[in-house]
Motif scaffolding. Structure first.
Motif, PDB file in Angstrom:
ATOM      1  N   THR A   5       0.822  -1.214   0.000  1.00 43.65           N
ATOM      2  CA  THR A   5       0.000   0.000   0.000  1.00 43.65           C
ATOM      3  C   THR A   5       0.854   1.261   0.000  1.00 43.65           C
ATOM      4  O   THR A   5       0.644   2.176  -0.807  1.00 43.65           O
ATOM      5  N   LEU A   6       1.834   1.305   0.893  1.00 44.98           N
ATOM      6  CA  LEU A   6       2.597   2.537   1.091  1.00 44.98           C
ATOM      7  C   LEU A   6       3.765   2.701   0.123  1.00 44.98           C
ATOM      8  O   LEU A   6       4.146   3.832  -0.192  1.00 44.98           O
ATOM      9  N   SER A   7       4.347   1.600  -0.338  1.00 45.25           N
ATOM     10  CA  SER A   7       5.493   1.732  -1.250  1.00 45.25           C
ATOM     11  C   SER A   7       5.073   2.371  -2.568  1.00 45.25           C
ATOM     12  O   SER A   7       5.845   3.117  -3.185  1.00 45.25           O
ATOM     13  N   GLU A   8       3.850   2.088  -2.999  1.00 48.33           N
ATOM     14  CA  GLU A   8       3.355   2.693  -4.242  1.00 48.33           C
ATOM     15  C   GLU A   8       3.132   4.188  -4.073  1.00 48.33           C
ATOM     16  O   GLU A   8       3.284   4.964  -5.016  1.00 48.33           O
ATOM     17  N   VAL A   9       2.770   4.582  -2.865  1.00 49.98           N
ATOM     18  CA  VAL A   9       2.503   6.002  -2.597  1.00 49.98           C
ATOM     19  C   VAL A   9       3.797   6.764  -2.343  1.00 49.98           C
ATOM     20  O   VAL A   9       4.023   7.849  -2.892  1.00 49.98           O
ATOM     21  N   LEU A  10       4.672   6.181  -1.513  1.00 46.38           N
ATOM     22  CA  LEU A  10       5.881   6.885  -1.081  1.00 46.38           C
ATOM     23  C   LEU A  10       7.091   6.626  -1.968  1.00 46.38           C
ATOM     24  O   LEU A  10       8.021   7.431  -2.011  1.00 46.38           O
ATOM     25  N   GLY A  11       7.100   5.481  -2.639  1.00 49.16           N
ATOM     26  CA  GLY A  11       8.221   5.158  -3.508  1.00 49.16           C
ATOM     27  C   GLY A  11       9.371   4.511  -2.757  1.00 49.16           C
ATOM     28  O   GLY A  11       9.330   4.312  -1.545  1.00 49.16           O
ATOM     29  N   TYR A  12      10.441   4.211  -3.511  1.00 49.93           N
ATOM     30  CA  TYR A  12      11.585   3.492  -2.948  1.00 49.93           C
ATOM     31  C   TYR A  12      12.767   4.401  -2.626  1.00 49.93           C
ATOM     32  O   TYR A  12      13.809   3.937  -2.178  1.00 49.93           O
ATOM     33  N   GLU A  13      12.604   5.683  -2.857  1.00 44.84           N
ATOM     34  CA  GLU A  13      13.698   6.601  -2.565  1.00 44.84           C
ATOM     35  C   GLU A  13      13.779   6.871  -1.063  1.00 44.84           C
ATOM     36  O   GLU A  13      12.763   6.923  -0.370  1.00 44.84           O
ATOM     37  N   LEU A  14      15.017   7.030  -0.584  1.00 46.21           N
ATOM     38  CA  LEU A  14      15.198   7.400   0.820  1.00 46.21           C
ATOM     39  C   LEU A  14      14.964   8.902   0.966  1.00 46.21           C
ATOM     40  O   LEU A  14      15.288   9.670   0.054  1.00 46.21           O
ATOM     41  N   PRO A  15      14.411   9.400   2.063  1.00 51.79           N
ATOM     42  CA  PRO A  15      14.048   8.648   3.280  1.00 51.79           C
ATOM     43  C   PRO A  15      12.621   8.100   3.260  1.00 51.79           C
ATOM     44  O   PRO A  15      12.193   7.491   4.236  1.00 51.79           O
ATOM     45  N   GLN A  16      11.870   8.330   2.161  1.00 51.24           N
ATOM     46  CA  GLN A  16      10.477   7.875   2.143  1.00 51.24           C
ATOM     47  C   GLN A  16      10.364   6.363   2.359  1.00 51.24           C
ATOM     48  O   GLN A  16       9.431   5.881   3.008  1.00 51.24           O
ATOM     49  N   ALA A  17      11.334   5.632   1.815  1.00 53.93           N
ATOM     50  CA  ALA A  17      11.280   4.172   1.939  1.00 53.93           C
ATOM     51  C   ALA A  17      11.328   3.727   3.397  1.00 53.93           C
ATOM     52  O   ALA A  17      10.728   2.712   3.770  1.00 53.93           O
ATOM     53  N   PHE A  18      12.042   4.511   4.215  1.00 50.47           N
ATOM     54  CA  PHE A  18      12.121   4.153   5.636  1.00 50.47           C
ATOM     55  C   PHE A  18      10.746   4.184   6.298  1.00 50.47           C
ATOM     56  O   PHE A  18      10.489   3.442   7.252  1.00 50.47           O
ATOM     57  N   CYS A  19       9.875   5.047   5.795  1.00 53.88           N
ATOM     58  CA  CYS A  19       8.537   5.174   6.394  1.00 53.88           C
ATOM     59  C   CYS A  19       7.751   3.878   6.251  1.00 53.88           C
ATOM     60  O   CYS A  19       7.260   3.316   7.237  1.00 53.88           O
ATOM     61  N   TRP A  20       7.638   3.385   5.003  1.00 56.28           N
ATOM     62  CA  TRP A  20       6.828   2.175   4.829  1.00 56.28           C
ATOM     63  C   TRP A  20       7.545   0.915   5.314  1.00 56.28           C
ATOM     64  O   TRP A  20       6.905  -0.040   5.765  1.00 56.28           O
ATOM     65  N   LEU A  21       8.878   0.938   5.254  1.00 49.47           N
ATOM     66  CA  LEU A  21       9.617  -0.189   5.823  1.00 49.47           C
ATOM     67  C   LEU A  21       9.413  -0.251   7.338  1.00 49.47           C
ATOM     68  O   LEU A  21       9.151  -1.321   7.913  1.00 49.47           O
ATOM     69  N   GLY A  22       9.517   0.913   7.970  1.00 50.30           N
ATOM     70  CA  GLY A  22       9.331   0.970   9.424  1.00 50.30           C
ATOM     71  C   GLY A  22       7.930   0.585   9.847  1.00 50.30           C
ATOM     72  O   GLY A  22       7.735  -0.171  10.806  1.00 50.30           O
ATOM     73  N   LEU A  23       6.936   1.089   9.117  1.00 55.51           N
ATOM     74  CA  LEU A  23       5.545   0.755   9.448  1.00 55.51           C
ATOM     75  C   LEU A  23       5.263  -0.731   9.217  1.00 55.51           C
ATOM     76  O   LEU A  23       4.497  -1.353   9.963  1.00 55.51           O
ATOM     77  N   GLY A  24       5.890  -1.285   8.198  1.00 52.90           N
ATOM     78  CA  GLY A  24       5.740  -2.725   7.953  1.00 52.90           C
ATOM     79  C   GLY A  24       6.309  -3.547   9.096  1.00 52.90           C
ATOM     80  O   GLY A  24       5.716  -4.543   9.532  1.00 52.90           O
ATOM     81  N   ILE A  25       7.465  -3.106   9.602  1.00 57.41           N
ATOM     82  CA  ILE A  25       8.099  -3.789  10.739  1.00 57.41           C
ATOM     83  C   ILE A  25       7.210  -3.701  11.977  1.00 57.41           C
ATOM     84  O   ILE A  25       7.016  -4.683  12.704  1.00 57.41           O
ATOM     85  N   VAL A  26       6.668  -2.508  12.224  1.00 58.16           N
ATOM     86  CA  VAL A  26       5.795  -2.314  13.395  1.00 58.16           C
ATOM     87  C   VAL A  26       4.551  -3.196  13.286  1.00 58.16           C
ATOM     88  O   VAL A  26       4.140  -3.844  14.260  1.00 58.16           O
TER      89      VAL A  26
END
Length: 396
Positions: free
Chosen positions: A133-154
């Motif tokens: 859901t979030l990777s399509e919105v935020l993309g794979y560029e840093l630091p945006q990628a950290f957002c969906w990666l972090g939320l996925g971990i949580v």
């Protein structure tokens, strides 16, 4: 009777949930097989998946039991990684293949196998939903990628720990609420480092392909051995502060408790417990029987209240029970203590034993109380109760 029915109802509910977890694992497997058949073969995904399966098999035997009673396994890092970088059905099949191969000779109970697998696939689903859901919105560029990666971990952590709490509660027949409360202690172990490492795996994979994650494999091993060492040190500390005979905390633990109480203490009730005629039991029936009474006493004290409590053995037949509670609960807690102690004494008397529990208790409203003065008070009250027990015994 009501408590027993509530317990049985709660256990039945947990059984249903655990069965649903197993069914979810089974249906996820069928869905993933169907999706793989329908998919066009992707050689890169197959090759990378095979390597992840090998890594899971290599690390599956590495395990540390956490304070909550659940088990932390470093291979979960690879499961999380696969959920981020592969389609859902690939992640499910990777996990199933790795777990199946390692446990092929051990899985005598297919139900338990799919409980474990269902537990893992629920975590995969949580990561997949968040990342897709979030990777399509935020993309794979840093630091945006950290957002969906972090939320996925949580998302994975909370789903994984909550399901683990249900399973452990079901298997050990513990209170689910108490089991959930223990989740916070799991954060202090390998999970935080492992989850951060999973994020590193994803970023390295995106940059260097599958070989990029091999650096993190070494780090994962380091985390495991660090956690294992810490666990052993913690176990030794527990052993040092535990009375081997009864399982209660020992005198050293009580002294440490008193030392820390001014900083960490909370309002609650302190109960001094002494066994009347204990020496007579030892002399007449032997120390083995005496030991049984000591264990029964600790078991009784531990089950007086479901509230946070601690039981200390401070002498041969002397114990202290501390129950943490608010001041407005004082009357109810004290009544409950008296009731449980009286029940135990009647139980022993009905069996023909002359042994009994004498108690002295008081409520401590703040952590500023002097525990040495408190002990003198409950000691005095305990001896008053002991005299009353003698009078009642003589009258009987």
């Amino acid at each position: 009777m009501i408590e027993k029915n509530k317990h049985q109802l709660g256990y039945f509910g947990k059984t249903i949930v655990v069965i649903c977890i197993a069914i979810f694992g089974f249906t996820s497997l069928l869905y993933s097989i169907f999706e793989l058949i329908q998919d066009e073969i992707n050689p890169k995904n197959l090759t990378d998946s095979f390597i992840i399966v090998v890594l899971i098999i290599m690390t599956f035997s590495m395990a540390v039991t956490l304070p909550s009673g659940s088990v932390w396994r470093p291979f979960i890092g690879f499961v999380i990684f696969s959920a981020f970088v592969f389609p859902y059905h690939y992640s499910v099949l990777i996990t199933f293949t790795g777990v199946l191969i390692f446990n092929f000779s051990k899985w005598t109970n297919i139900h338990n196998a799919f409980i474990t697998f269902g537990h893992l696939t629920l975590g995969i689903l949580a990561v997949t939903l968040v990342s897709n859901t979030l990777s399509e919105v935020l993309g794979y560029e840093l630091p945006q990628a950290f957002c969906w990666l972090g939320l996925g971990i949580v998302a994975h952590f909370f789903i994984n720990r909550f399901v683990a709490a249900i399973i452990v509660s079901y298997r050990k027949k513990n209170s689910l609420l108490n089991q959930i409360k223990l989740i916070k202690y799991d954060l202090n172990w390998g999970y935080t480092s492992q989850n951060l490492l999973s994020i590193c795996m994803v970023l390295l994979y995106e940059a260097y392909g599958i070989w990029g994650i091999f650096v993190t494999v070494l780090l994962l091993y380091s985390i495991y051995f660090s956690v294992l060492y810490f666990k052993k040190v913690n176990d030794l500390e527990v052993i040092a502060l535990t009375d081997a005979l009864t399982g209660a905390e020992n005198r050293s633990s009580w002294e440490e408790f008193k030392r820390r109480f001014p900083e960490e203490g909370a309002s609650g009730t302190f109960v001094l417990v002494d066994l009347d005629n204990f020496k007579q039991i030892n002399d007449q029936l032997g120390h083995n029987v005496g030991d049984l009474f000591l264990r029964e006493t600790v078991d009784c004290l531990k089950h007086i209240s479901s509230k946070k409590h601690r039981v200390f053995r401070i002498g041969g037949d002397e114990f202290i029970l501390y129950i943490s509670h608010r001041e407005e609960e004082q009357v109810a807690i004290h009544a409950l203590i008296n009731k449980k102690i009286k029940q135990k004494n009647i139980d022993w008397m009905n069996k023909g034993f002359t042994i009994a529990l004498s108690i002295g208790m008081t409520f401590v409203p703040t952590k500023d109380e002097n525990l040495n003065e408190m002990f003198k008070l409950i000691d005095k009250r305990m001896y008053m109760n002991k005299e009353m027990n003698k009078i009642e015994t003589n009258e009987t």
